[in-house]
Design an enzyme around this catalytic site. Structure first.
Site, mmCIF file in Angstrom:
data_model
loop_
_atom_site.group_PDB
_atom_site.id
_atom_site.type_symbol
_atom_site.label_atom_id
_atom_site.label_comp_id
_atom_site.label_asym_id
_atom_site.label_seq_id
_atom_site.Cartn_x
_atom_site.Cartn_y
_atom_site.Cartn_z
ATOM 1 N N SER A 206 8.732 6.389 19.364
ATOM 2 C CA SER A 206 9.778 5.776 19.755
ATOM 3 C C SER A 206 10.951 6.398 19.562
ATOM 4 O O SER A 206 11.511 6.912 18.413
ATOM 5 C CB SER A 206 9.848 4.437 18.944
ATOM 6 O OG SER A 206 8.530 3.653 19.156
ATOM 7 N N ARG B 83 13.084 0.425 9.182
ATOM 8 C CA ARG B 83 13.212 1.729 9.418
ATOM 9 C C ARG B 83 14.187 2.587 8.579
ATOM 10 O O ARG B 83 14.917 3.576 9.095
ATOM 11 C CB ARG B 83 13.639 2.064 10.871
ATOM 12 C CG ARG B 83 12.737 1.525 11.788
ATOM 13 C CD ARG B 83 11.084 2.057 11.752
ATOM 14 N NE ARG B 83 10.308 1.494 12.712
ATOM 15 C CZ ARG B 83 9.341 0.389 12.382
ATOM 16 N NH1 ARG B 83 9.524 0.133 11.202
ATOM 17 N NH2 ARG B 83 8.537 -0.099 13.258
ATOM 18 N N GLU C 245 16.010 6.442 16.454
ATOM 19 C CA GLU C 245 14.972 6.504 15.648
ATOM 20 C C GLU C 245 14.078 7.874 15.184
ATOM 21 O O GLU C 245 14.132 8.053 14.263
ATOM 22 C CB GLU C 245 13.779 5.721 15.990
ATOM 23 C CG GLU C 245 12.740 5.338 14.785
ATOM 24 C CD GLU C 245 11.784 4.297 15.233
ATOM 25 O OE1 GLU C 245 10.641 4.260 15.034
ATOM 26 O OE2 GLU C 245 12.135 3.369 15.794
#
Length: 306
Positions: A221, A171, A291
């Site tokens: 998410s 990520r 996130e």
């Protein structure tokens, strides 16, 4: 920038005090001071070259994984559309614009029998954002496909960077500060029967539909998975499944998803996320990291962390 004529010689659409809530998947948030939709890369470069160095610049994609704060977005907000969503075949891969939807890229690759793209069919965003955060799902991520990326620097200079220069990790992608992704080349993992790829994508979508609250106002998410752990398990163990704050709620179906139950504000969503982080830290000693991107001016009541 002046109130009457902030830029000269631009061809795209420029609007002051532009509402943004309807663009967010959460359907919350304030207005952009200035919203610019450039016609093409040169038009965008013309605008960037006129930006003062201290002017905040924000780029919005599909707004699927962001909280647009209630205080609005300062400075210049850029939305890429039109030709920035082009998808072109290029030998053993695709050249895709930053505004191209991940799902559209997956479908194009499937029709061409290009392997390795199927996971993109489950990611509700656009390629620009996927490159910036090395988005992934079902064992794949953008780093497994990316050949090169073209960017505009904050000064309006075009650069092409190889994937090897981006230090892509879970990520995370190391792009130059303030740069804007314009397009990327994604290289297939080889050839595969289009029917087989379509079956894989159908199975992935069905799995996602069964486990995630896709039909709700959500942002995907909420927290990254800490190394060696799953965020949803930590959240569940801390007793946060179904937790509410105002109109914001942690999903009962998948507790790493936040929901706008109908009348939530961005402030309530962000506050709920911070409540979850605090409870998880108290319970497990593990700090969750967002996130979801939180953009814009926070209201004083929210104390946010990384």
């Amino acid at each position: 920038m002046t109130a009457d004529a902030p830029f000269q010689h631009i061809r795209g659409r420029l609007k002051a005090h532009a509402p943004l809530a309807t663009r967010s998947w959460f359907r919350t948030g304030g207005a952009a001071d200035w919203l610019f939709v450039p016609q093409d890369a040169e038009d965008l470069a013309t605008a960037l070259r006129q930006c003062p160095s201290d002017l905040p610049v924000t780029v919005l994609g599909a707004c699927s994984n962001v909280i647009l704060r209630d205080g609005g977005l300062p400075g210049l907000t850029i939305r890429l559309a039109g030709g920035f969503a082009n998808i072109e075949a290029d030998g053993d891969g695709l050249i895709v614009g930053a505004a191209a939807l991940d799902s559209s890229v997956a479908e194009t690759a499937a029709r061409a029998g290009m392997a390795g793209f199927a996971f993109l069919s489950t990611i509700p965003g656009s390629i620009g954002g996927a490159v910036c955060m090395n988005a992934g799902a079902y064992g794949g991520d953008i780093s497994t496909l990316l050949d090169w990326v073209e960017i505009l620097t904050h000064e309006g200079t075009l650069q092409r960077l190889p994937a090897s220069a981006l230090n892509m990790q879970y990520r995370h992608t190391s792009l130059p500060e303030g740069s804007i992704v314009l397009r990327a080349r994604l290289k297939a993992h080889g050839d595969e029967d289009p029917a087989v790829i379509q079956q894989k994508m159908q199975e992935m979508r069905a799995s996602r539909e069964a486990s995630q609250p896709l039909r709700a106002r959500t942002g995907g998410s909420t927290f990254r998975n800490p190394e060696g752990h799953k965020a949803w398990e930590l959240i569940d163990a801390a007793g946060c499944r179904g937790l509410r704050h105002g109109g914001a709620q942690i999903s009962e179906k998948h507790c790493n998803f936040m929901l706008n139950t109908g009348n939530a504000t961005s402030t309530e969503l962000e506050k709920l996320g911070e409540m979850v982080r605090s409870r998880v830290l108290d319970k497990s000693g593990i700090a969750l990291h967002w996130e979801i991107k939180r953009l814009g001016r926070p209201l004083p009541s929210v104390s946010s962390s990384s």
